[in-house]
Enzyme design. Structure first.
Site, PDB file in Angstrom:
ATOM      1  CG  ASP A   1       5.851   3.981   0.747  1.00  0.00           C
ATOM      2  OD1 ASP A   1       5.943   4.823   1.333  1.00  0.00           O
ATOM      3  OD2 ASP A   1       4.709   3.777   0.193  1.00  0.00           O
TER       4      ASP A   1
ATOM      5  CE1 TYR B   1      -3.844   2.296   0.621  1.00  0.00           C
ATOM      6  CE2 TYR B   1      -2.478   3.253   2.343  1.00  0.00           C
ATOM      7  CZ  TYR B   1      -3.338   3.506   1.402  1.00  0.00           C
ATOM      8  OH  TYR B   1      -4.146   4.652   1.363  1.00  0.00           O
TER       9      TYR B   1
ATOM     10  CE  LYS C   1       1.194   5.788   7.977  1.00  0.00           C
ATOM     11  NZ  LYS C   1       1.137   4.794   6.767  1.00  0.00           N
TER      12      LYS C   1
HETATM   13  C1  LIG Z   1       0.714   5.106   5.551  1.00  0.00           C
HETATM   14  C2  LIG Z   1       1.211   4.719   4.046  1.00  0.00           C
HETATM   15  C3  LIG Z   1       1.288   5.566   2.999  1.00  0.00           C
HETATM   16  C4  LIG Z   1       0.117   6.375   2.845  1.00  0.00           C
HETATM   17  O1  LIG Z   1       0.408   7.733   3.865  1.00  0.00           O
HETATM   18  P1  LIG Z   1      -0.822   8.592   3.992  1.00  0.00           P
HETATM   19  O2  LIG Z   1      -0.113   9.745   4.984  1.00  0.00           O
HETATM   20  O3  LIG Z   1      -1.947   7.762   4.774  1.00  0.00           O
HETATM   21  O4  LIG Z   1      -1.344   9.243   2.769  1.00  0.00           O
HETATM   22  C5  LIG Z   1       2.035   5.288   2.054  1.00  0.00           C
HETATM   23  N1  LIG Z   1       2.862   4.080   2.199  1.00  0.00           N
HETATM   24  C6  LIG Z   1       3.021   3.507   2.980  1.00  0.00           C
HETATM   25  C7  LIG Z   1       4.015   2.352   3.365  1.00  0.00           C
HETATM   26  C8  LIG Z   1       2.149   3.895   4.392  1.00  0.00           C
HETATM   27  O5  LIG Z   1       2.406   2.848   5.326  1.00  0.00           O
END
Ligand SMILES: *Cc1c(COP(=O)(O)O)cnc(C)c1O
Length: 429
Positions: A235, A143, A263
Site C-alpha cells: 500500500d 491503515y 495522494k
Molecule cells: C491515506 C491512505 C489511504 C487512504 O487513502 P484515502 O484517499 O484517504 O482514502 C490508504 N492507505 C494508506 C497507506 C494511506 O496513507
C-alpha cells in the site's frame, strides 16, 4: 484558536459529524478547536483568522511540491476550462498511466480510482479474484483507508481515538482479516497459511506515526508470500512518489504483486490507483471477471493535477533536497530535545517523519503507542502558537515539501527548541 475558526467550528458541528469530513481533523487527538483554512501558498497555510503557519501536514501527503505550485495550478485551470468530467476516456489518463508504469517497477497496467480507500478495496478484491482465497493479513496500526475488512486494528484516526475496530463491520468480514505486529516476521510466519489471498502492508508505516520497515522485513514478507502462494500488496498510497519517485518499492528494492497509490498522484485532487502485472490486471473488468468501476474515475481535472505533479518530480533534484533538509530538521530537533532533557524519538524516511514523545525505539504500533500523548498535545499547541501546523495526532506522519526552504527549516528548529524548552519546564522537573 482564532475567533473566526471558533465561529465556523460551532456552525460546522451542527451540520457535520464532529464538524469535520475526516475524523483526525477535529483536533480530538490534541484538544482545542481546529483551524479553518482559507488559503495556502508554498510551505505556508493561512487560517480563517488570517494567521500564517508553516504547514507540516501537506494535506496528509499529497502536497509534495508545496501549495499552489504554478505549474500544477496552470494544468488544473486548463483542464477545468475544457470540461470537468465526461464519463468517457481521455488521452491524459493514458499519459498518467504511462508515467506511473514508467516510475513504479512492478506495475505493468494500472486502473485509476477516486481515493486510496477505493484503491486498497479494489486491490483486495483483485487478490481474492486471482487466488480464489478469502483471508487477508494486515499489520496492527496499519491503515489502508476505511475499507470494511481493513478496519481491524487500524491506524490513523482509529488509533488516535482508540477505536481501531470500527462499529458497523460484520464479524463475518473481520474474521477474514488477521492483524499481526508490524516488523514481526515471526508473527507473520505463525499466522500464515494457504488460505490467505494477500498480505497488505505499508512499506513504510505512516498511520501509526512514521515507522520504517526493519532490516529484512519487506524481503521476509516477499519470501513468505512466495512460499504460500499469497499475493503481496504494497500500500503505497502514502509512500508512492514520496520516499522516492518510484515509491518504497524502488527505494527498498521489493517487488510486490499489487501496488496501491493515491495522494501524490493526484497532486491534491481526489484520486487513487491500483496496479500490478499485466496478467493480474487482465482479471479486471472489462477484460476479466473482477468488477470495479467509477463514475468520476480518471477525472480530467484530477489527472491533470497528477500529471503536472509527477512531471515536476521526475528528473528533478527534489528528493535529494528533501532528504537534506529533512535530515537537517531531524538533527536540529534531536539536539534541542537533548539539550532540554525531553526524551523523544524521530522516525524519518526522506521527507516523511514523526517525532514521538517516547525514548524509543519505535518499531511497531505498541511502541508508537507508548508515546506520551499529553506531552505531544502540549508541544502541538505550543508549536501552533509559534506558527507551525503539525498533524494533530501523535500517531500520524508529518511531511515536508519542495517548498520548505532552508529558511523554513531553520525557523522550525528554532520554534521547536523554544517549545521543547517549555515542555521540559512543565513535564520534566
Ligand atoms: C491515506 C491512505 C489511504 C487512504 O487513502 P484515502 O484517499 O484517504 O482514502 C490508504 N492507505 C494508506 C497507506 C494511506 O496513507
Amino acid at each position: 484558536m482564532g475567533k473566526q475558526s471558533e465561529t465556523y467550528f460551532q456552525r460546522a458541528q451542527e451540520v457535520i459529524p464532529g464538524g469535520v469530513n475526516s475524523p483526525v481533523r477535529a483536533f480530538r487527538g490534541v484538544g482545542g478547536t481546529p483551524l479553518f483554512i482559507e488559503t495556502a501558498q508554498g510551505s505556508r497555510i493561512f487560517d480563517a483568522d488570517n494567521l500564517q503557519y508553516i504547514d507540516c501536514v501537506g494535506s496528509w501527503g499529497p502536497m509534495i511540491l508545496g501549495h499552489g505550485h504554478r505549474y500544477v495550478v496552470e494544468a488544473v485551470k486548463k483542464a477545468a476550462t475544457k470540461g470537468f468530467s465526461f464519463g468517457a476516456p481521455t488521452f491524459a489518463e493514458v499519459e498518467l498511466a504511462e508515467m506511473i508504469i514508467a516510475a513504479v517497477p512492478s506495475i505493468e497496467m494500472v486502473r485509476l480510482v477516486n481515493s486510496g480507500t477505493e484503491a486498497t478495496m479494489s486491490a483486495l478484491r483483485l487478490a481474492r479474484a486471482a487466488t480464489g482465497r478469502s483471508k487477508v493479513m494486515k499489520f496492527d496500526g496499519g491503515y489502508h483507508g476505511h475499507v470494511d475488512s481493513l478496519l481491524v486494528k487500524a491506524g490513523s484516526g482509529g488509533a488516535t481515538f482508540n477505536v481501531p475496530d470500527s462499529a458497523g463491520v460484520p464479524e463475518e468480514l473481520t474474521k477474514l482479516t488477521i492483524s499481526v505486529p508490524y516488523n514481526d516476521l515471526k508473527a507473520v510466519r505463525a499466522a500464515i497459511d494457504n488460505e490467505f489471498a494477500a498480505i497488505i502492508v505499508e512499506p513504510v508505516a505512516g498511520n501509526m506515526g512514521c515507522v520504517p520497515p526493519g532490516e529484512g522485513f519487506l524481503e521476509g514478507l516477499r519470501t513468505i508470500c512466495d512460499e504460500h502462494g499469497v499475493l503481496l500488496i504494497l500500500d503505497e498510497v502514502m509512500t508512492g512518489f514520496r520516499v522516492a519517485y518510484g515509491g518504497a518499492q524502488s527505494r527498498f528494492n521489493i517487488k510486490p504483486d499489487i501496488t496501491t497509490l493515491g495522494k501524490i498522484i493526484g497532486g491534491g485532487m481526489p484520486i487513487g490507483a491500483y496496479g500490478a502485472s499485466r496478467k493480474l490486471m487482465e482479471l479486471v473488468s472489462p477484460l476479466g471477471p473482477m468488477y470495479q468501476a467509477g463514475t468520476l474515475s480518471g477525472n480530467p481535472v484530477a489527472v491533470a493535477a497528477g500529471k503536472a505533479t509527477l512531471g515536476v518530480l521526475k528528473n528533478s533534484s527534489i528528493y535529494q533536497d528533501l532528504e537534506e533538509r529533512s535530515g537537517e530538521f531531524e538533527a536540529g530537533v534531536l539536539h534541542a530535545a537533548d539539550k532540554h532533557g525531553v526524551p523523544i524519538t524521530i522516525n524519518r524516511v526522506g521527507s516523511m517523519w514523526t517525532m514521538f514523545f517516547n525514548d524509543g525505539p519505535v518499531t511497531d504500533f505498541e511502541s508508537a503507542n507508548r508515546s506520551n500523548r499529553e506531552k505531544f498535545a502540549r508541544f502541538f499547541h505550543l508549536m501552533l502558537g509559534e506558527g507551525v501546523y503539525l498533524p494533530p495526532s501523535q500517531l500520524e506522519a508529518a511531511f515536508f515539501s519542495a517548498a520548505h526552504a532552508k529558511k523554513d527549516i531553520l525557523q522550525l528548529i528554532e520554534r521547536a527548541d523554544r517549545s521543547l524548552k517549555k515542555v521540559a519546564w512543565e513535564f520534566e522537573r
